[in-house]
Write a protein that holds these residues in place. Structure first.
Motif, PDB file in Angstrom:
ATOM      1  N   PRO A 173      52.384  45.113  31.192  1.00  0.00           N
ATOM      2  CA  PRO A 173      53.791  45.508  31.367  1.00  0.00           C
ATOM      3  C   PRO A 173      54.440  44.722  32.514  1.00  0.00           C
ATOM      4  O   PRO A 173      53.762  44.338  33.458  1.00  0.00           O
ATOM      5  N   PRO A 174      55.749  44.503  32.447  1.00  0.00           N
ATOM      6  CA  PRO A 174      56.434  43.649  33.429  1.00  0.00           C
ATOM      7  C   PRO A 174      56.471  44.211  34.855  1.00  0.00           C
ATOM      8  O   PRO A 174      56.760  43.469  35.795  1.00  0.00           O
ATOM      9  N   HIS A 175      56.248  45.513  35.006  1.00  0.00           N
ATOM     10  CA  HIS A 175      56.262  46.113  36.339  1.00  0.00           C
ATOM     11  C   HIS A 175      54.983  46.931  36.519  1.00  0.00           C
ATOM     12  O   HIS A 175      54.692  47.806  35.708  1.00  0.00           O
ATOM     13  N   HIS A 176      54.216  46.617  37.571  1.00  0.00           N
ATOM     14  CA  HIS A 176      53.004  47.381  37.835  1.00  0.00           C
ATOM     15  C   HIS A 176      53.239  48.329  39.004  1.00  0.00           C
ATOM     16  O   HIS A 176      53.634  47.896  40.082  1.00  0.00           O
ATOM     17  N   LEU A 177      53.024  49.632  38.758  1.00  0.00           N
ATOM     18  CA  LEU A 177      53.113  50.638  39.809  1.00  0.00           C
ATOM     19  C   LEU A 177      51.692  51.067  40.133  1.00  0.00           C
ATOM     20  O   LEU A 177      50.999  51.606  39.273  1.00  0.00           O
ATOM     21  N   ALA A 178      51.241  50.800  41.361  1.00  0.00           N
ATOM     22  CA  ALA A 178      49.883  51.193  41.747  1.00  0.00           C
ATOM     23  C   ALA A 178      49.988  52.333  42.747  1.00  0.00           C
ATOM     24  O   ALA A 178      50.694  52.210  43.748  1.00  0.00           O
ATOM     25  N   VAL A 179      49.290  53.415  42.467  1.00  0.00           N
ATOM     26  CA  VAL A 179      49.358  54.554  43.379  1.00  0.00           C
ATOM     27  C   VAL A 179      48.012  54.707  44.098  1.00  0.00           C
ATOM     28  O   VAL A 179      46.953  54.554  43.500  1.00  0.00           O
ATOM     29  N   ALA A 180      48.106  54.935  45.420  1.00  0.00           N
ATOM     30  CA  ALA A 180      46.893  55.063  46.236  1.00  0.00           C
ATOM     31  C   ALA A 180      47.177  56.016  47.388  1.00  0.00           C
ATOM     32  O   ALA A 180      48.335  56.227  47.746  1.00  0.00           O
ATOM     33  N   SER A 181      46.106  56.591  47.944  1.00  0.00           N
ATOM     34  CA  SER A 181      46.318  57.381  49.150  1.00  0.00           C
ATOM     35  C   SER A 181      45.859  56.559  50.347  1.00  0.00           C
ATOM     36  O   SER A 181      45.073  55.621  50.208  1.00  0.00           O
ATOM     37  N   ARG A 182      46.363  56.922  51.527  1.00  0.00           N
ATOM     38  CA  ARG A 182      46.076  56.147  52.744  1.00  0.00           C
ATOM     39  C   ARG A 182      44.577  55.969  52.985  1.00  0.00           C
ATOM     40  O   ARG A 182      44.138  54.948  53.479  1.00  0.00           O
ATOM     41  N   SER A 183      43.814  56.996  52.622  1.00  0.00           N
ATOM     42  CA  SER A 183      42.372  56.933  52.878  1.00  0.00           C
ATOM     43  C   SER A 183      41.690  55.863  52.048  1.00  0.00           C
ATOM     44  O   SER A 183      40.535  55.532  52.270  1.00  0.00           O
ATOM     45  N   GLN A 184      42.404  55.311  51.076  1.00  0.00           N
ATOM     46  CA  GLN A 184      41.807  54.274  50.231  1.00  0.00           C
ATOM     47  C   GLN A 184      41.942  52.883  50.832  1.00  0.00           C
ATOM     48  O   GLN A 184      41.516  51.903  50.229  1.00  0.00           O
ATOM     49  N   LEU A 185      42.549  52.794  52.009  1.00  0.00           N
ATOM     50  CA  LEU A 185      42.740  51.472  52.613  1.00  0.00           C
ATOM     51  C   LEU A 185      41.436  50.986  53.247  1.00  0.00           C
ATOM     52  O   LEU A 185      40.908  51.613  54.162  1.00  0.00           O
ATOM     53  N   GLU A 186      40.917  49.884  52.750  1.00  0.00           N
ATOM     54  CA  GLU A 186      39.711  49.266  53.309  1.00  0.00           C
ATOM     55  C   GLU A 186      40.127  48.072  54.160  1.00  0.00           C
ATOM     56  O   GLU A 186      41.148  47.438  53.887  1.00  0.00           O
ATOM     57  N   PRO A 187      39.327  47.742  55.188  1.00  0.00           N
ATOM     58  CA  PRO A 187      39.747  46.630  56.050  1.00  0.00           C
ATOM     59  C   PRO A 187      39.748  45.264  55.360  1.00  0.00           C
ATOM     60  O   PRO A 187      40.698  44.510  55.506  1.00  0.00           O
ATOM     61  N   ASP A 188      38.673  44.936  54.638  1.00  0.00           N
ATOM     62  CA  ASP A 188      38.595  43.569  54.106  1.00  0.00           C
ATOM     63  C   ASP A 188      37.816  43.528  52.788  1.00  0.00           C
ATOM     64  O   ASP A 188      37.356  44.559  52.287  1.00  0.00           O
ATOM     65  N   LEU A 189      37.675  42.321  52.251  1.00  0.00           N
ATOM     66  CA  LEU A 189      36.997  42.158  50.956  1.00  0.00           C
ATOM     67  C   LEU A 189      35.544  42.623  51.022  1.00  0.00           C
ATOM     68  O   LEU A 189      35.030  43.245  50.084  1.00  0.00           O
ATOM     69  N   THR A 190      34.879  42.323  52.129  1.00  0.00           N
ATOM     70  CA  THR A 190      33.484  42.735  52.279  1.00  0.00           C
ATOM     71  C   THR A 190      33.361  44.254  52.152  1.00  0.00           C
ATOM     72  O   THR A 190      32.493  44.769  51.433  1.00  0.00           O
ATOM     73  N   ALA A 191      34.264  44.966  52.817  1.00  0.00           N
ATOM     74  CA  ALA A 191      34.244  46.433  52.751  1.00  0.00           C
ATOM     75  C   ALA A 191      34.531  46.913  51.333  1.00  0.00           C
ATOM     76  O   ALA A 191      33.945  47.896  50.863  1.00  0.00           O
ATOM     77  N   ALA A 192      35.432  46.199  50.660  1.00  0.00           N
ATOM     78  CA  ALA A 192      35.767  46.594  49.288  1.00  0.00           C
ATOM     79  C   ALA A 192      34.543  46.441  48.373  1.00  0.00           C
ATOM     80  O   ALA A 192      34.260  47.306  47.540  1.00  0.00           O
ATOM     81  N   TYR A 193      33.807  45.337  48.552  1.00  0.00           N
ATOM     82  CA  TYR A 193      32.597  45.143  47.744  1.00  0.00           C
ATOM     83  C   TYR A 193      31.541  46.205  48.080  1.00  0.00           C
ATOM     84  O   TYR A 193      30.817  46.676  47.203  1.00  0.00           O
ATOM     85  N   GLU A 194      31.447  46.570  49.355  1.00  0.00           N
ATOM     86  CA  GLU A 194      30.490  47.621  49.743  1.00  0.00           C
ATOM     87  C   GLU A 194      30.852  48.946  49.086  1.00  0.00           C
ATOM     88  O   GLU A 194      29.991  49.667  48.584  1.00  0.00           O
ATOM     89  N   LEU A 195      32.163  49.222  49.086  1.00  0.00           N
ATOM     90  CA  LEU A 195      32.634  50.461  48.466  1.00  0.00           C
ATOM     91  C   LEU A 195      32.268  50.498  46.978  1.00  0.00           C
ATOM     92  O   LEU A 195      31.762  51.507  46.468  1.00  0.00           O
ATOM     93  N   LEU A 196      32.504  49.377  46.289  1.00  0.00           N
ATOM     94  CA  LEU A 196      32.197  49.318  44.852  1.00  0.00           C
ATOM     95  C   LEU A 196      30.700  49.521  44.607  1.00  0.00           C
ATOM     96  O   LEU A 196      30.298  50.219  43.672  1.00  0.00           O
ATOM     97  N   ALA A 197      29.875  48.908  45.464  1.00  0.00           N
ATOM     98  CA  ALA A 197      28.423  49.035  45.305  1.00  0.00           C
ATOM     99  C   ALA A 197      27.997  50.491  45.490  1.00  0.00           C
ATOM    100  O   ALA A 197      27.128  50.992  44.771  1.00  0.00           O
ATOM    101  N   ARG A 198      28.619  51.192  46.455  1.00  0.00           N
ATOM    102  CA  ARG A 198      28.293  52.613  46.679  1.00  0.00           C
ATOM    103  C   ARG A 198      28.761  53.457  45.505  1.00  0.00           C
ATOM    104  O   ARG A 198      28.077  54.368  45.048  1.00  0.00           O
ATOM    105  N   ARG A 199      29.954  53.145  45.010  1.00  0.00           N
ATOM    106  CA  ARG A 199      30.554  53.990  43.984  1.00  0.00           C
ATOM    107  C   ARG A 199      29.890  53.804  42.612  1.00  0.00           C
ATOM    108  O   ARG A 199      29.868  54.723  41.802  1.00  0.00           O
TER     109      ARG A 199
END
Lengths: 240, 484
Positions: A173-199
């Motif tokens: 779709p031409p417009h993407h609306l992404a919803v997130a809560s503040r607690s979902q903010l990770e510092p960097d890509l490394t942290a994001a990959y760690e989160l995915l591995a845990r999840r």
């Protein structure tokens, strides 16, 4: 049926009989002058702490939120801080009116479900959960998705097939609306990959993507144009 | 005319060595004479350098990041077999299929057979230099499939029936009015001078293709061994659509693209974005680990990864130049290369242009046929400095020159050097030569410009420096005499 597997692996093994040296004539920066023969195959755990060489992200949540906001504006992502689901719904309603939206694509989830009651009844809802018609998705004016996390360092939204209504909802779709809560903010890509591995210890979703701003191209005279094939607009609705 | 017509190859595949080299020199003469085009390309590349330097500056330590990337790729390439096996095991456990292709023919046959078996009619493609390398589109179109390139630059080049000019910026040499004229002719769109409007014309045309295609073909920037994923870096979203909508996804990817761990991408994605386009991270960086899984709402039913060797193992066997397989195809070495800026991307006649192309093409397609590319360098080392994984590019050009001569020495070159050595060992002969030089130069105009002229290569475009009436040696002797 898997082709020349054995032949190729055989050629690789033969080629690697002669060890290479990690050496550089252009000594003088980093450890470029040193040379090393290949170490025995480690299989795992050679990844260095890349973090220290990449842009700093700050230690406090506040700093990271500010960094995320700065990156978003540089990328032309609209970052919209919402007090609650009603406020997020109000923002979507305003966008829908301004863009004359008829149909909104979305998927089930804690955050999206909370927003749905605050959407105008005139807006047709199209759900991708459990499979959908591709031609119908094409007629959606916007796609509303949740995400795995946000990345402060890069201003990215991390989506997966599991968290965000599949692969196409966040890109077609031409417009993407992404919803997130503040607690979902990770510092960097490394942290994001760690989160995915845990999840996902028992298998990642088949699709993981870092979305960094609305779709863009510079293929014509290196002039930036948004909305090349993916969304022209990206709005991040940030809940407390 | 339709968009599915065959793109002409720049150079006939079976041409003999002299043919390829002559073609190169002819093309170089033509492209360097086009000063307007050169200025246009230079301006674009200056813009790139400014942006890249800005982005590089935001790294806490760019050089350390490069070093880490070089070490990571060193580990991967020097244990390539183990990592590929690990990838295959993970990937197939998720329902993906891996096909190992020794050469282009095997890869093309596999994809053609797959398309035939599954009743495919139309195919949408995202950018894949491997597909240019094996001329996949030609093969598919000859078999009657409709193939549409979806990356904007590749789409334009496909309409133009011309190979990419640059493996990251395929149509960077085209002005907007040329693109508008092309669209007018091929798509029947209205004339415009707005890049935005041109992009929207392509967007409207391609949207349907994603939905209607039965097969999506992509390349891949990284193979992640640990998790059995392939990672695709892009800006436009066309690769995401190509891999989301059609019922079959085929990724054609070189065997050298391996990184050991998923977390390595936390380094490689920013490096690729920065070195490639001056962006900290490109718009979409996506990792795929199989076809649609249970509980997911979309995605292809089948996902095939075709691992392409096509003589990469030949390069792997050259321990001295093995690091050329560390290449992540960011294109940074092209962007800073004075030769690329002057001769442009098409003159190379290769799939991979610029310095890295000049290093690897002789390995992939034959040293004797492509050795002239090693001479297309000023050896300034800008490429090596720009490379985010620290490939020793300009020294490898020297290695290729050395290897080419060692493998097939030129008989006359040997005699020239023997004559030189003969004269150098006999001072009287050398002195005689120096004395005769001014006289010989007076007689030079008689043969100048004819094939008899031994200095032809120089005097075609330059004046030959005038021989000094008195040699340095004589001057020295005279001075010594005067001092006494």
């Amino acid at each position: 049926m898997n082709g020349d597997r054995e032949k190729i692996l055989g050629r690789i093994e033969e080629a690697l009989q002669v060890p290479a040296r990690l050496s550089h004539h252009g000594a003088g920066h980093g450890n470029g002058g040193q040379s090393h023969a290949a170490q025995p195959f480690a299989g795992v755990q050679v990844t260095a702490p890349f973090r220290e060489w990449l842009p700093p992200v700050g230690h406090e949540l506040k700093e990271r939120l500010e960094l995320f906001a700065r990156q978003s504006s540089a990328l032309r992502t609209e970052l919209c801080e919402c007090a609650d689901a009603a406020a997020a719904g109000a923002r979507i309603t305003a966008l829908a009116e301004a863009g004359n939206w008829k149909k909104l694509g979305l998927h089930a989830g804690a955050l999206t479900d909370a927003i749905v009651p605050h959407l105008p009844s005139s807006l047709e809802l199209f759900r991708t959960d459990g499979g959908y018609d591709k031609f119908a998705l094409e007629t959606c004016d916007a796609g509303l998705t949740e995400c795995e996390c946000l990345v402060a360092q890069t201003g990215s939204v991390c989506v997966t097939a599991r968290s965000s209504g599949g692969r196409a909802l966040s890109v077609f779709p031409p417009h993407h609306l992404a919803v997130a809560s503040r607690s979902q903010l990770e510092p960097d890509l490394t942290a994001a990959y760690e989160l995915l591995a845990r999840r996902y210890p028992h298998g990642y979703p088949s699709f993981v993507s870092f979305i960094t701003g609305p779709s863009r191209t510079g293929d014509i005279e290196r002039i930036l144009v948004l909305g090349a094939h993916g969304p022209k607009w990206l709005t991040i609705l940030l809940l407390p | 005319m339709s968009v599915t017509e065959t793109i002409a190859e720049p150079v006939a595949a079976a041409a003999v060595s002299d043919g390829i080299m002559d073609q190169f020199w002819n093309d170089v003469d033509r492209t360097t004479a086009d000063s307007a085009r050169r200025a246009f390309v230079r301006k674009a590349l200056r813009g790139y350098e400014v942006k890249r330097d800005e982005t590089k500056a935001s790294f806490a330590d760019w050089q350390a990041a490069r070093e880490a990337a070089a070490r990571t790729k060193f580990e991967a390439v020097n244990h390539l077999g183990q990592y590929l096996r690990q990838f295959e095991e993970k990937f197939t456990s998720r329902g993906g299929k891996v096909f190992w292709a020794s050469n282009g023919q095997q890869a093309r046959d596999y994809i053609l057979k797959l398309a035939a078996d599954r009743g495919v009619r139309s195919i949408v493609k995202s950018k894949a230099m491997t597909s240019e390398e094996i001329h996949l589109n030609d093969a598919l179109e000859e078999s009657g499939y409709k193939v549409v390139e979806s990356d904007l630059g590749e789409f334009i080049q496909q309409l133009k029936r011309e190979p990419p000019y640059h493996f990251v910026f395929p149509c960077m040499h085209l002005r907007r009015d040329e693109i508008s004229a092309l669209f007018e002719k091929e798509l029947g769109s209205a004339k415009t001078d707005s890049p935005e409007e041109l992009t929207m014309i392509a967007r409207r045309f391609l949207r349907r293709q994603y939905i209607e295609a039965d097969m999506g073909i992509s390349g891949g920037n990284f193979i992640v061994a640990e998790t059995g994923m392939i990672s695709i870096t892009e800006n436009e979203g066309n690769a995401r659509l190509t891999t989301a909508m059609p019922r079959i996804h085929v990724a054609l990817i070189g065997i050298e693209k391996v990184v050991p761990h998923l977390a390595d991408l936390a380094l490689f994605l920013p490096l690729l974005g920065t070195a490639g386009a001056g962006q900290w991270l490109t718009c979409y960086n996506s990792m795929y680990s199989g076809p649609r899984q249970e509980g997911e709402s979309d995605g292809p039913e089948e996902f095939h990864v075709v691992l392409l060797d096509n003589h990469r193992t030949r390069l792997l066997a050259d321990a001295e130049q093995r690091d050329a397989l560390h290449c992540i195809r960011c294109g940074a070495c092209l962007n800073v290369c004075p030769i690329f800026k002057n001769i442009g991307g098409h003159a190379y006649g290769t799939t991979y242009q610029g310095p890295i192309g000049s290093v690897i093409t002789p390995h992939l397609r034959g040293l004797q046929n492509w050795k002239h590319l090693s001479g297309a360098s000023s050896l300034c080392g800008a490429c090596t400095e720009a490379c985010p994984v620290k490939i020793d590019i300009h020294h490898h050009l020297l290695h290729n020159r050395r290897n080419a001569v060692a493998e097939k020495p030129l008989w006359w070159e040997k005699w020239v050097w023997r004559g030189f050595a003969f004269a150098m060992r006999r001072p009287w002969l050398y002195r005689l030569g120096v004395r005769l030089a001014p006289l010989a130069q007076k007689l030079h105009p008689v043969i100048q410009g004819t094939p008899l002229d031994p200095l032809q290569a120089w005097t075609q475009t330059r004046e030959f420096p005038e021989a000094a009436p008195t040699s340095f040696h004589d001057l020295w002797q005279q001075r010594k005499g005067a001092k006494r």
